[in-house]
Design an enzyme around this catalytic site. Sequence first.
Site, PDB file in Angstrom:
ATOM      1  N   GLU A   1      57.933  66.974  88.330  1.00 18.55           N
ATOM      2  CA  GLU A   1      58.876  65.915  88.682  1.00 18.55           C
ATOM      3  C   GLU A   1      58.067  64.730  89.194  1.00 18.55           C
ATOM      4  O   GLU A   1      57.342  64.853  90.174  1.00 18.55           O
ATOM      5  CB  GLU A   1      59.801  66.473  89.775  1.00 18.55           C
ATOM      6  CG  GLU A   1      60.926  65.588  90.192  1.00 18.55           C
ATOM      7  CD  GLU A   1      61.751  66.287  91.307  1.00 18.55           C
ATOM      8  OE1 GLU A   1      61.936  67.525  91.249  1.00 18.55           O
ATOM      9  OE2 GLU A   1      62.182  65.583  92.222  1.00 18.55           O
TER      10      GLU A   1
ATOM     11  N   ASP B   1      64.372  60.433 101.721  1.00 13.44           N
ATOM     12  CA  ASP B   1      63.043  61.012 101.892  1.00 13.44           C
ATOM     13  C   ASP B   1      62.505  60.886 103.304  1.00 13.44           C
ATOM     14  O   ASP B   1      62.722  59.889 103.986  1.00 13.44           O
ATOM     15  CB  ASP B   1      62.061  60.358 100.918  1.00 13.44           C
ATOM     16  CG  ASP B   1      62.290  60.843  99.494  1.00 13.44           C
ATOM     17  OD1 ASP B   1      62.170  62.059  99.269  1.00 13.44           O
ATOM     18  OD2 ASP B   1      62.616  60.012  98.626  1.00 13.44           O
TER      19      ASP B   1
END
Lengths: 266, 400
Positions: free
Chosen positions: A52, A63
């Site tokens: 990914e 994040d």
Amino acid sequence: MPVTAIQNRLDTLFQEKAENILNVYFTAGYPSLNDTLPVLKALEKGGADIIEIGLPYSDPVADGPTIQASNQKALDAGMTMKLLFEQLKDLRNEVSVPVVLMGYFNPVLQFGVERFCQKCAEVGIDGLILPDLPMYEYREFYKPIFQQYGLHNIFLISPQTSEARVREIDENSSGFIYMVSSASITGAKKGITEEQIRYFERINAMNLHNPRLIGFGISDRESFQLASRYAKGAIIGSAFINLLTGSQNLEHDIIQFVKSIKENNK
Amino acid sequence: MNTENIKSSFGVNERGYYGQFGGSFIPEMLYPNVEELRERYLEIIYSPEFQQEYHQLLRDYVGRPTPLYPAKRLSEEFGAQIFLKREDLCHTGAHKVNNTVGQILLAKRLGKHKIIAETGAGQHGVATATVCALMGLECIVYMGSHDMERQKPNVERMRILGAEVRPATSGSQTLKDATNEAMRHWINNPQETHYIIGSVVGPHPYPDMVARLQAIISEEIRWQLKEKTGSELPTHVVACVGGGSNAAGAFYHYLDEPQVKLVAVEAAGKGVSSGQSAATTALGKPGVLHGSQTLLMQTEDGQVVEPYSISAGLDYPGIGPMHAHLFHSKRAQFIAITDADAMDAGIHLARKEGIIPAVESAHALAALKELPLQPSDVVVVNLSGRGDKDLETYIRWGGY
Ligand SMILES: Cc1ncc(COP(=O)(O)O)c(C=O)c1O
């Protein structure tokens, strides 16, 4: 009842390999601008089943600090969407495992959704994870474009996602479902709790059409193996970024890292 | 006035869109909370008990209605009738508290007992810390570490009020980054926490919800103006736009009165083309930030650009989707005012009317010079806040 007729490397993988699928995330252009392809190659060599690639973004709200910092460093070094597609030009001469792109929607929107999908198809990307692209917009505006270019759209579910919505997501996903392991941003929590296992079991019992991979908080062999018991496999992100950050010998360290995760697995 | 039933062509549709702008671009982890809000906000806000409690607090605690002050000397100077809507006289010193009073009542009804907020100038943070103290709820405010430096008194005010102020150290360390941190906190703590967004930004229903809670400003202007001039309608309503909440409130009940000119004032910083600006409509393109599609200052590659303004409250790279639509549809006129013109206008108001405005509000005042005004014009300037928090900025600027 599959929603699409897309048939690509992801489908082949899930048909051929039933368990312990390891997906490793890293940020494009990290640790250095031109490391994108070398990291991909080393990951495949080490035995990653899916890779990914994160598209760096200035405001990655889902994040934690580790991936935020890798995003910022890649951007500071000059990473752009255009450059990424140049770096991936020879991807399919070098790497044969499925590759998905993960990123926030705005850079994709500015690049042009159709142009983006076309480029993805050209270089051999198999799926997209765009966490802030809502299902409504996807269905209304973008689904035919994704399908035209043979790209799976991978949605997230979290412990708070209602059963009805999990079903809806299942109907609109293809490739796999990204199962966020806990209520958290990336890299925030370590280890897997009883409560998380109950959530994994609850989703397991739903018999969804799509395979699931568990991500967020998976950092080592132990958490990978545990998560893999409740899904087709798991995704490692922040822990791998941390490895890249400290590495003096990328290829060697990456191969060792992936091997250490997969040891004793089939 | 029953705000619930207003169906404006400038209002939000059921999908959360104003024209092409708006929506709800959030990661799945935030979906349950935002969806719960979307399903319940109208029903809660327009319930009789909520309305009663909200209006009572606005009256007895915030000090509403705020005066609509006929600014005599300014009127003489500009050759038009100029009124100042005195949001600076609200408890805590700015319009922000109208929204936080509403949202804290909403949070209680949603059964949430922890509150988070982001803040730029610190006014929204102070307004949030204040209502949390009032209701006995735990409060965490994220603030860019750069803003903590330039708005020190507000940091201490929040702490005195019992809130925890957490520095946002990423990016430009200003409002955008504080908002990112608040969103991350909400992802990590979805169950007991309500996020009080401070402007008409964020995923649907926030822009609409905050606009409705600020709509009290124009609701009052209408009857106050009628008392003073015989008509509810001014010729112009002028307000500064950071995210756009004070402007949304001042414009709200005039959106469907096309004869009323709506003037939105953005921060030009050191000049629109100086590279140090926050003039979003001049410099932005459609994009997605903090959950909505709007106009956004960004690079060609879709990376968000760090804005600049002397005023921490206008230092935001986007504007609310409602304003993007007002701009796009030309319903509102957008003007960009530089640091220098804003500071001059602030000092000028102090000298002429004895009011030291917030630097944000000074931008709105500076726009008066840019409007071709006639003696028959009736102009309402929304004075969104007072200048106490900006003393250091005024002192450093000098010129008085
Ligand atoms: C006094 C004042 N006016 C205006 C603003 C800008 O916010 P908005 O555009 O949402 O009204 C702020 C924000 O901190 C403020 O403190």
